[in-house]
Scaffold this motif. Structure first.
Motif, short mmCIF file in Angstrom:
data_model
loop_
_atom_site.label_atom_id
_atom_site.label_comp_id
_atom_site.label_asym_id
_atom_site.label_seq_id
_atom_site.Cartn_x
_atom_site.Cartn_y
_atom_site.Cartn_z
N ALA A 496 40.38 37.61 44.61
CA ALA A 496 39.80 37.23 43.32
C ALA A 496 39.71 38.42 42.36
O ALA A 496 39.70 38.24 41.15
CB ALA A 496 38.42 36.63 43.52
N ASN A 497 39.63 39.61 42.91
CA ASN A 497 39.50 40.82 42.10
C ASN A 497 40.43 41.88 42.67
O ASN A 497 40.14 42.45 43.72
CB ASN A 497 38.05 41.29 42.09
CG ASN A 497 37.86 42.60 41.34
OD1 ASN A 497 38.78 43.10 40.68
ND2 ASN A 497 36.66 43.16 41.45
N LYS A 498 41.51 42.14 42.00
CA LYS A 498 42.52 43.06 42.53
C LYS A 498 41.96 44.46 42.73
O LYS A 498 42.47 45.23 43.55
CB LYS A 498 43.73 43.11 41.60
CG LYS A 498 44.51 41.81 41.58
CD LYS A 498 45.74 41.93 40.69
CE LYS A 498 46.52 40.62 40.68
NZ LYS A 498 47.74 40.69 39.81
N ALA A 499 40.91 44.80 41.98
CA ALA A 499 40.33 46.15 42.09
C ALA A 499 39.18 46.21 43.08
O ALA A 499 38.53 47.26 43.21
CB ALA A 499 39.86 46.61 40.71
N ALA A 500 38.92 45.13 43.81
CA ALA A 500 37.75 45.07 44.70
C ALA A 500 37.76 46.19 45.73
O ALA A 500 36.75 46.86 45.96
CB ALA A 500 37.69 43.71 45.39
N ALA A 501 38.91 46.40 46.38
CA ALA A 501 38.99 47.44 47.41
C ALA A 501 38.77 48.82 46.80
O ALA A 501 38.05 49.66 47.37
CB ALA A 501 40.33 47.37 48.12
N LEU A 502 39.39 49.06 45.65
CA LEU A 502 39.26 50.38 45.01
C LEU A 502 37.82 50.66 44.60
O LEU A 502 37.33 51.79 44.74
CB LEU A 502 40.18 50.44 43.79
CG LEU A 502 41.69 50.33 44.07
CD1 LEU A 502 42.47 50.32 42.77
CD2 LEU A 502 42.15 51.48 44.97
#
Length: 843
Positions: A496-502
């Motif tokens: 859902a959020n491509k930046a979640a891991a970062l």
């Protein structure tokens, strides 16, 4: 006396406590078998004279003689109705001693009076029947009378159970704000009878707010040096040492402590050098010992407190160190009813079999901490959580993470948890932060900081950092430290959020490098909604470990995930990570990973961890000829394991299943139960098991035997009693924890045991042995003032011409003492008693 005043006193000087009371009262004429407190009230001048001499010798803190003045102990003497008068009058005598000493001294000094508390002698639930809250109330009752009498502070001494220390400490804290000192008594292996090591003790108690922690009794000063050193490494409060004047010896029919004042002082000064800032004397010490000691230490500078700043979680028997940059830790997530219909149904029925199965399996798979969540509909979550904690702590040696959305559930679990737990979690939500931070402080818990607020999830990394800072500041205002906090990286799904891991990786880096905080993540959230989730999870875990992630909440049975964690530690060049990785990938499946590297130094037993050796004991085939083949049958293996693991709830159904395999009940007893209890005894001897586990296994075996007994028919199946044993705690001694365990073990092995109880006259022991033609007379004593009764029994036995052999044991008893009085044998514990009796009878 305020806590601030107490701390100032300990910074100004080496604080001197008093010396022995009981052994000196006996020298002054106190007979065995009487209530010491009552005798002192009947002979007040004897006590006042002794305490005045201690004050003149240099004592700063005088113990009021209220040691066994609680309701449970006084009931044993029929004096419970006099509890108020006795406690208040005894404090009054100590105050009189202080006043008279001041009047007689040229330069009177300030002397503080400590209300003295100790163990009740009853076992706490689930090992015994005494509930934790009942024990707290027992202590509160005595504390209330001592406060009315005007004590300046409290001392909780000669403690063997960390859980009882916690109960007494909570009782004081919930009643008043006076300073509290706690001292435990340790065995030769530097652990208490219940298996608590010095670092676990000081970690738990100082985090709960005790003002000084230490050791007293059981040994002379030379036996306390390592204990004091271990405590001092982590101590933020003063360390206490109150040793005996050596070990007791029998000289001319008198129990004598042979360490004179000069030797006692030389050795006790070494305790000051090791880090003790509060010292005194226990059994066998006199005003002369205290005077000599005072002269030696009065000009010494108190030890400074420069503790190693470590994050430590504990059980009652083990401390788990969480070092910066150390081994990555797994919090096992499986004890959670969400999505588990079978577990939900069991919990509704009040059954915890799956809970314990999940706990055992996760421990075997390499979990370091166990998360416990009982959140579901249709149950009383608070009651269920408390019962789950009782069940898990009864056998597992992994610290617990208490996981609930409800403040009352978390507090109820922390209150009865016999160690230092982790709270999951505290957010910026108003109820959580206002109520849970004080609870974390009160019970000395660590907590997971969850960066959420009443507004919900943070909108960006800046808001997340702001929430972290706000909670951190509130925690510090509540007296918590950064070592008490583990920040949740708050993982969102990358689908859902491509930046979640970062964003999570940045949170981990920020907390580690800029705030010095440990971090944790709920790992599986990252891959929600994606195919082949294990690859996303394991890769994300490796990246997070590289950024400094401390621990993750995950399922330790997932091999890819676990092996990735071990490999990431290896590639990060963490200490001993290469050995851990090799062990992990070469010994799986079925091997227990040694977790010694995660334990605080001093808590390990050998190169193999206790968990590894325990697993080996379960898998071990007995030396009995038929057992190896028998254990190939799953039902038989489960009976054997039930005794070792103390599965009292399960053992009857397992025995029934084993009998359906077509074997005789005697086979189950001889080839499964007895070999299993033998292995438990070996684990106890190796100090892998301690008193609660030994009792649990023995009770499990007793349950099985009670079921089997009607099935052992006349003839071939009828089990013959090995021998008749008359057992008692000797006259004047009201301690029976060890004796009761011996009774249980002997009955399990097939002995005909006649238990006379405690405080039993020598005449009654001899009469009973004669009446039943006993083969063995077993005697127990815990006090130096009563051990002479053993010699009296031996003399009476010889005079009566009885065939019975006399076996003795107890905390103050040694092999040399047994030799001196002519005993036929000495046993240091319950397991050894069986061996000694069998050997003495040629069985």
């Amino acid at each position: 006396m305020t806590k601030v005043k107490f701390r100032e006193l300990t910074k100004q000087k080496i604080v001197l406590l008093d010396g022995a009371t009981g052994s000196n009262m006996q020298k002054a004429g106190m007979p065995t078998g009487v209530c010491p407190e009552e005798w002192m009230l009947e002979n007040p001048q004897v006590l006042i004279k002794l305490q005045k001499e201690y004050i003149k010798a240099g004592t700063d803190i005088l113990y009021a003689p209220t040691f066994t003045g609680n309701r449970i102990k006084l009931t044993e003497y029929g004096l419970a109705d006099k509890i108020a008068r006795m406690n208040q009058e005894l404090v009054k005598l100590s105050k009189q001693a202080v006043a008279e000493a001041a009047a007689e001294m040229k330069e009177p000094k300030k002397v503080y009076i400590a209300g003295d508390l100790t163990m009740t002698g009853q076992q706490l639930y689930p090992v015994g029947t005494l509930r934790f809250e009942e024990l707290v109330e027992v202590y509160k009752e005595q504390i209330a009378y001592l406060l009315l009498a005007g004590v300046d502070l409290f001392v909780i001494e000669t403690m063997m159970s960390l859980q009882e220390c916690r109960a007494a400490l909570l009782a004081v804290k919930e009643t008043c704000e006076l300073p509290v000192m706690i001292t435990l008594t340790f065995n030769e292996n530097n652990k208490t009878l219940y298996g608590t090591d010095p670092i676990t003790a000081i970690t738990v108690l100082q985090k709960m707010g005790v003002d000084a922690v230490g050791v007293n009794c059981s040994t002379g000063p030379e036996g306390m040096v390592e204990i004091v050193k271990e405590m001092k490494r982590y101590a933020t409060v003063p360390v206490i040492a109150k040793p005996n004047a050596g070990l007791p010896q029998l000289i001319n029919d008198e129990t004598v402590f042979t360490m004179d004042s000069e030797e006692f002082t030389r050795e006790t000064v070494k305790l000051v050098e090791a880090g003790a800032g509060i010292i005194g004397g226990c059994c066998g010490t006199t005003p002369i010992h205290l005077s000599t000691l005072h002269n030696a230490v009065r000009d010494l500078t108190p030890p400074s407190n420069t503790p190693e700043r470590e994050r430590i979680l504990t059980t009652e028997r083990r401390a788990l160190k969480i070092p910066d940059g150390g081994k990555f830790l797994i919090i096992g997530e499986r004890i959670n009813p969400t999505g588990k219909k079978a577990l939900q149904e069991e919990l509704r029925q009040g059954d915890f079999k799956l809970v314990t199965d999940f706990a055992r399996k996760q421990e075997e798979d390499g979990a370091d901490i166990l998360d416990v969540n009982m959140g579901m509909n249709g149950i009383d979550e608070k009651e269920t959580m408390v019962n789950a904690v009782f069940e898990i702590t009864g056998f597992s040696n992994l610290p617990l993470c208490i996981d609930s959305s409800h403040v009352k559930v978390i507090e109820a679990a922390l209150r009865i948890y016999p160690g230092r737990a982790l709270i999951n979690s505290i957010s910026l939500e108003k109820e959580k932060i206002e109520k849970l931070l004080p609870i974390a402080k009160k019970y000395g818990a660590m907590f997971i900081l969850l960066p959420l607020s009443d507004k919900g999830l943070p909108k960006n990394i800046e808001e997340k950092k702001e929430i972290i800072h706000t909670i951190l500041q509130a925690a510090e205002e509540n007296g918590l430290e950064r070592e008490d906090i583990v920040v949740d990286g708050l993982v969102n799904t990358v689908g859902a959020n491509k930046a979640a891991a970062l964003q999570t990786l940045e949170t981990i880096r920020y907390c580690r490098e800029e705030l010095g905080l440990a971090t944790v993540i709920g790992l599986s959230n990252i891959s929600f909604g994606l195919p082949e989730r294990q690859f996303v999870n394991s890769t994300f875990l490796a990246l997070a470990i590289k950024e400094g992630l401390t621990m993750a909440i995950a399922n330790p049975s997932q091999e890819l995930l676990m092996n990735t964690a071990f490999a990431a530690d290896l590639l990060s060049a963490k200490e001993d990570a290469d050995i851990r990785y090799i062990n992990r990938v070469t010994e799986r499946p079925g091997a227990v990973i040694t977790r010694k590297e995660n334990s605080v130094k001093g808590t390990g037993n050998s190169e193999k961890s206790g968990e590894t050796l325990e697993k080996e004991a379960i898998n071990k085939k007995s030396d009995i000829e038929n057992l190896p083949e028998a254990l190939k049958t799953k039902a038989f293996q489960q009976v054997y394991e039930a005794v070792i693991k103390g599965k009292k709830r399960d053992v009857i159904s397992l025995v029934k299943e084993a009998i359906t395999e077509g074997v005789r009940p005697s086979f189950v007893l001889d080839e499964l139960l007895i070999p299993a209890i033998n292995e438990v005894g070996k684990l106890f001897d190796k100090q892998i098991y301690f008193l609660p586990q030994l009792i649990s296994s023995a009770e499990t075996m007793k349950t099985a035997i009670d079921y089997l007994e009607p099935l052992l028919q006349e003839g071939e199946e009828k089990k013959k009693k090995l021998a008749t044993v008359v057992i008692a705690t000797v006259s004047g001694d009201v301690h029976d924890i060890g004796k009761n365990l011996v009774v249980l073990m002997l009955k399990n092995y097939g002995f005909d045991v006649i238990d006379l109880g405690k405080d039993v006259s020598s005449d009654k022991i001899i009469e009973t042995a004669k009446e039943h033609d006993a083969d063995i007379i077993a005697l127990s004593a815990l006090m130096t003032t009563t051990m002479l009764e053993m010699k009296k029994v031996i003399a009476m036995k010889k005079e009566a011409g009885l065939k019975a052999k006399v076996i003795i044991g107890g905390a103050v008893i040694t092999q040399s003492y047994a030799d001196e009085i002519g005993a036929d044998g000495y046993a240091k514990d319950a397991g050894e008693t069986v061996t000694v009796i069998k050997r003495s009878l040629g069985l």
